[in-house]
Write a protein that holds these residues in place. Structure first.
Motif, mmCIF file in Angstrom:
data_model
loop_
_atom_site.group_PDB
_atom_site.id
_atom_site.type_symbol
_atom_site.label_atom_id
_atom_site.label_comp_id
_atom_site.label_asym_id
_atom_site.label_seq_id
_atom_site.Cartn_x
_atom_site.Cartn_y
_atom_site.Cartn_z
ATOM 1 N N ILE A 100 10.907 7.382 40.240
ATOM 2 C CA ILE A 100 10.362 8.400 41.138
ATOM 3 C C ILE A 100 11.318 8.648 42.299
ATOM 4 C CG2 ILE A 100 8.458 8.962 42.701
ATOM 5 C CD1 ILE A 100 6.671 7.213 40.881
ATOM 6 N N ALA A 101 11.905 7.562 42.813
ATOM 7 C CA ALA A 101 12.818 7.686 43.955
ATOM 8 C C ALA A 101 14.161 8.271 43.561
ATOM 9 C CB ALA A 101 13.020 6.307 44.592
ATOM 10 N N GLY A 102 14.489 8.216 42.267
ATOM 11 C CA GLY A 102 15.789 8.696 41.822
ATOM 12 C C GLY A 102 16.859 7.624 41.823
ATOM 13 N N ALA A 103 16.465 6.374 42.085
ATOM 14 C CA ALA A 103 17.433 5.283 42.104
ATOM 15 C C ALA A 103 17.933 4.964 40.699
ATOM 16 C CB ALA A 103 16.814 4.037 42.734
ATOM 17 N N ILE A 104 17.085 5.181 39.695
ATOM 18 C CA ILE A 104 17.522 5.105 38.305
ATOM 19 C C ILE A 104 16.985 6.344 37.592
ATOM 20 C CG2 ILE A 104 17.656 2.589 38.229
ATOM 21 C CD1 ILE A 104 14.989 2.505 36.861
ATOM 22 N N GLU A 105 17.640 6.701 36.510
ATOM 23 C CA GLU A 105 17.276 7.935 35.800
ATOM 24 C C GLU A 105 16.406 7.622 34.598
ATOM 25 O OE1 GLU A 105 19.480 11.792 33.680
ATOM 26 O OE2 GLU A 105 20.654 10.209 34.652
ATOM 27 N N GLN A 106 15.301 8.317 34.489
ATOM 28 C CA GLN A 106 14.432 8.138 33.329
ATOM 29 C C GLN A 106 15.105 8.703 32.085
ATOM 30 O OE1 GLN A 106 13.727 10.087 35.953
ATOM 31 N NE2 GLN A 106 12.748 12.012 35.332
ATOM 32 N N ASP A 107 14.697 8.222 30.914
ATOM 33 C CA ASP A 107 15.242 8.738 29.656
ATOM 34 C C ASP A 107 14.664 10.107 29.330
ATOM 35 O OD1 ASP A 107 16.629 6.334 29.380
ATOM 36 O OD2 ASP A 107 15.000 5.399 28.256
ATOM 37 N N SER A 108 13.390 10.293 29.646
ATOM 38 C CA SER A 108 12.747 11.586 29.411
ATOM 39 C C SER A 108 11.542 11.695 30.336
ATOM 40 C CB SER A 108 12.298 11.727 27.951
ATOM 41 O OG SER A 108 11.342 10.729 27.618
ATOM 42 N N GLY A 109 10.986 12.900 30.413
ATOM 43 C CA GLY A 109 9.855 13.134 31.300
ATOM 44 C C GLY A 109 10.297 13.697 32.635
ATOM 45 N N ASP A 110 9.324 14.043 33.466
ATOM 46 C CA ASP A 110 9.621 14.721 34.726
ATOM 47 C C ASP A 110 8.919 14.060 35.905
ATOM 48 O OD1 ASP A 110 11.193 16.935 33.652
ATOM 49 O OD2 ASP A 110 9.311 17.613 32.749
ATOM 50 N N VAL A 111 9.570 14.172 37.066
ATOM 51 C CA VAL A 111 9.001 13.762 38.341
ATOM 52 C C VAL A 111 8.873 15.003 39.208
ATOM 53 C CG1 VAL A 111 9.310 12.369 40.425
ATOM 54 C CG2 VAL A 111 10.044 11.469 38.201
ATOM 55 N N LEU A 112 7.638 15.302 39.648
ATOM 56 C CA LEU A 112 7.407 16.472 40.491
ATOM 57 C C LEU A 112 6.864 16.024 41.841
ATOM 58 C CD1 LEU A 112 6.929 17.431 37.370
ATOM 59 C CD2 LEU A 112 5.980 19.485 38.437
ATOM 60 N N LEU A 113 7.422 16.559 42.905
ATOM 61 C CA LEU A 113 6.956 16.309 44.263
ATOM 62 C C LEU A 113 6.564 17.643 44.883
ATOM 63 C CD1 LEU A 113 9.679 13.777 45.521
ATOM 64 C CD2 LEU A 113 7.464 13.279 44.474
ATOM 65 N N GLY A 114 5.301 17.764 45.273
ATOM 66 C CA GLY A 114 4.833 19.025 45.826
ATOM 67 C C GLY A 114 4.974 20.176 44.859
ATOM 68 N N GLY A 115 4.876 19.898 43.555
ATOM 69 C CA GLY A 115 4.974 20.930 42.537
ATOM 70 C C GLY A 115 6.381 21.245 42.087
ATOM 71 N N ALA A 116 7.393 20.700 42.776
ATOM 72 C CA ALA A 116 8.790 20.972 42.424
ATOM 73 C C ALA A 116 9.346 19.833 41.589
ATOM 74 C CB ALA A 116 9.629 21.158 43.683
ATOM 75 N N ASN A 117 9.989 20.170 40.488
ATOM 76 C CA ASN A 117 10.595 19.160 39.625
ATOM 77 C C ASN A 117 11.862 18.625 40.299
ATOM 78 O OD1 ASN A 117 11.759 17.639 37.535
ATOM 79 N ND2 ASN A 117 10.950 19.019 35.967
ATOM 80 N N VAL A 118 11.861 17.322 40.606
ATOM 81 C CA VAL A 118 13.003 16.712 41.311
ATOM 82 C C VAL A 118 13.769 15.761 40.402
ATOM 83 C CG1 VAL A 118 11.894 16.947 43.571
ATOM 84 C CG2 VAL A 118 11.579 14.832 42.236
ATOM 85 N N SER A 119 13.571 15.875 39.114
ATOM 86 C CA SER A 119 14.204 14.942 38.181
ATOM 87 C C SER A 119 15.719 14.946 38.288
ATOM 88 C CB SER A 119 13.790 15.273 36.741
ATOM 89 O OG SER A 119 12.385 15.160 36.583
ATOM 90 N N ASP A 120 16.297 16.075 38.664
ATOM 91 C CA ASP A 120 17.757 16.168 38.785
ATOM 92 C C ASP A 120 18.217 16.184 40.242
ATOM 93 O OD1 ASP A 120 18.083 16.319 35.992
ATOM 94 O OD2 ASP A 120 17.659 18.466 36.013
ATOM 95 N N VAL A 121 17.309 15.871 41.169
ATOM 96 C CA VAL A 121 17.642 15.874 42.597
ATOM 97 C C VAL A 121 18.093 14.475 43.010
ATOM 98 C CG1 VAL A 121 16.729 16.234 44.928
ATOM 99 C CG2 VAL A 121 16.015 17.736 43.051
#
Length: 369
Positions: free
Chosen positions: A49-70
């Protein structure tokens, strides 16, 4: 805009699947406690969720915005992890102040913010110390203070009271919910302490084996655990688990204990004749003078500060624990009778370990948000 949404998130390390299809939804301003045994993947999920490691698949959204690549520094998340991650060359004050300094707050704003959170966490007397001069508990509180000081809208807290002494831990269970509510933060809080989970969470998500096994309010998790394993994780003393075969006749549905009927919910009639496990919370059992109670033999009693726990055995030597507030009168030895409120009885399928819902929803885990 601080709602947290996790959609079908998976993470593996080589052949080891740590997280599998995780779905979570944490409404804005609420606190979700992520609970589970050691090695369940709780810290890995927070780091995804924090972005410290990258998930293999799936999405993390904060406030409706996808931050998976942030990048992590652009997600606007406050974090406190188990390993402290304090800057060794900086004082506790400067460690706590670092998020405010990065945001170019004024000297007065930084001083006021640091001192306020340090007083709350009772580390205001060590603000001039470097991490090597701090105890583990003080380091833990410094890391927590750093996560709180900038009042982020999203907070990820990984067992932040783990190394804190018992007295302060109890105080913080009372103070943290108020503080988090005042900040309006959306929080995911990791702990292995069921008391902490019950005290701090608006909801509790139980993570085990890479899956969310149950997601519900503290009361739902405690009173209607989805599995035998979850039932055993919550409560002290632990839940009584007794093998039974329910019986259904014209009088209703019941199980036998010491040759006495234990009435069960009528909706459990379809499980008559099947091998089940009856779950009885120790505090849901009580001694009675009525002769139609369940006959038992008192084996031992252990007094605690706030309660007394009595070990009894049934006619067939099955052990049962009862818990009552200290000072409550009860027999101390010999034979006695106990009573059981049917509404407090929980029935599990012995083969699958899943709770049996009287309403017919006998599916296992609630693997959802």
């Amino acid at each position: 805009m601080s709602r947290i949404e996790i959609k079908n998130l998976t993470k593996s390390f080589k052949e080891d699947v740590v997280l599998s299809g995780i779905d979570l939804d944490v409404p804005q301003g609420s606190t979700l406690v992520l609970f589970g045994p050691s090695g369940a993947g709780k810290t890995v999920l927070l780091r995804c969720i924090a972005g410290a490691i990258e998930q293999d698949s799936g999405d993390v959204l904060l406030g409706g915005a996808n931050v998976s690549d942030v990048l992590p520094e652009h997600r606007g998340i406050g974090m406190a992890f188990q390993n402290f991650a304090l800057f060794p060359h900086m004082s506790a004050h400067d460690n706590i102040a670092s998020p405010l300094t990065a945001r170019k707050k004024t000297v007065d704003q930084i001083r006021e913010g640091v001192e306020a959170v340090a007083r709350l966490l009772k580390i205001d007397h060590v603000l001039d110390h470097t991490p090597k001069a701090l105890s583990n508990g003080q380091k833990q509180r410094t890391a927590l203070a750093r996560a709180l000081v900038s009042e982020p809208k999203v907070l990820l807290l990984d067992d932040p009271l783990r190394n804190v002494d018992a007295k302060l831990r109890f105080e913080m269970r009372l103070e943290l919910p108020r503080l988090l509510s005042d900040q309006g933060a959306t929080v995911i809080y990791v702990t292995q302490d069921y008391r902490e989970a019950m005290a701090l969470g608006d909801r509790i998500a139980v993570l085990d084996g890479g899956h969310i096994i149950q997601n519900g309010t503290p009361e739902e998790i405690y009173r209607k655990p989805a599995t035998i394993n979850i039932a055993k994780l919550f409560g002290d003393p632990t839940i009584n688990l007794l093998d039974v075969v329910p019986i259904s006749d014209a009088t209703g549905v019941y199980a036998m204990l010491s040759d006495q009927r234990i009435q069960l919910d009528p909706g459990l009639a379809s499980y008559a004749g099947k091998h089940c496990v009856l779950g009885l919370r120790p505090e849901a059992l009580s001694f009675t003078d009525a002769s139609d109670g369940v006959p038992v033999t008192i084996e031992a009693e252990t007094p605690f500060n706030e309660k007394s726990v009595t070990l009894v055995t049934t006619l067939r030597k099955r052990e049962i624990l009862l818990s009552r507030p200290s000072g409550t009168p009860a027999p101390a030895s010999g034979t006695a009778h106990i009573t059981i409120d049917p509404s407090d009885a929980v029935l599990f399928d012995r083969e699958t370990g899943l709770r049996i819902d009287p309403n017919g929803n006998n599916q296992a885990a609630e693997r959802a948000a």
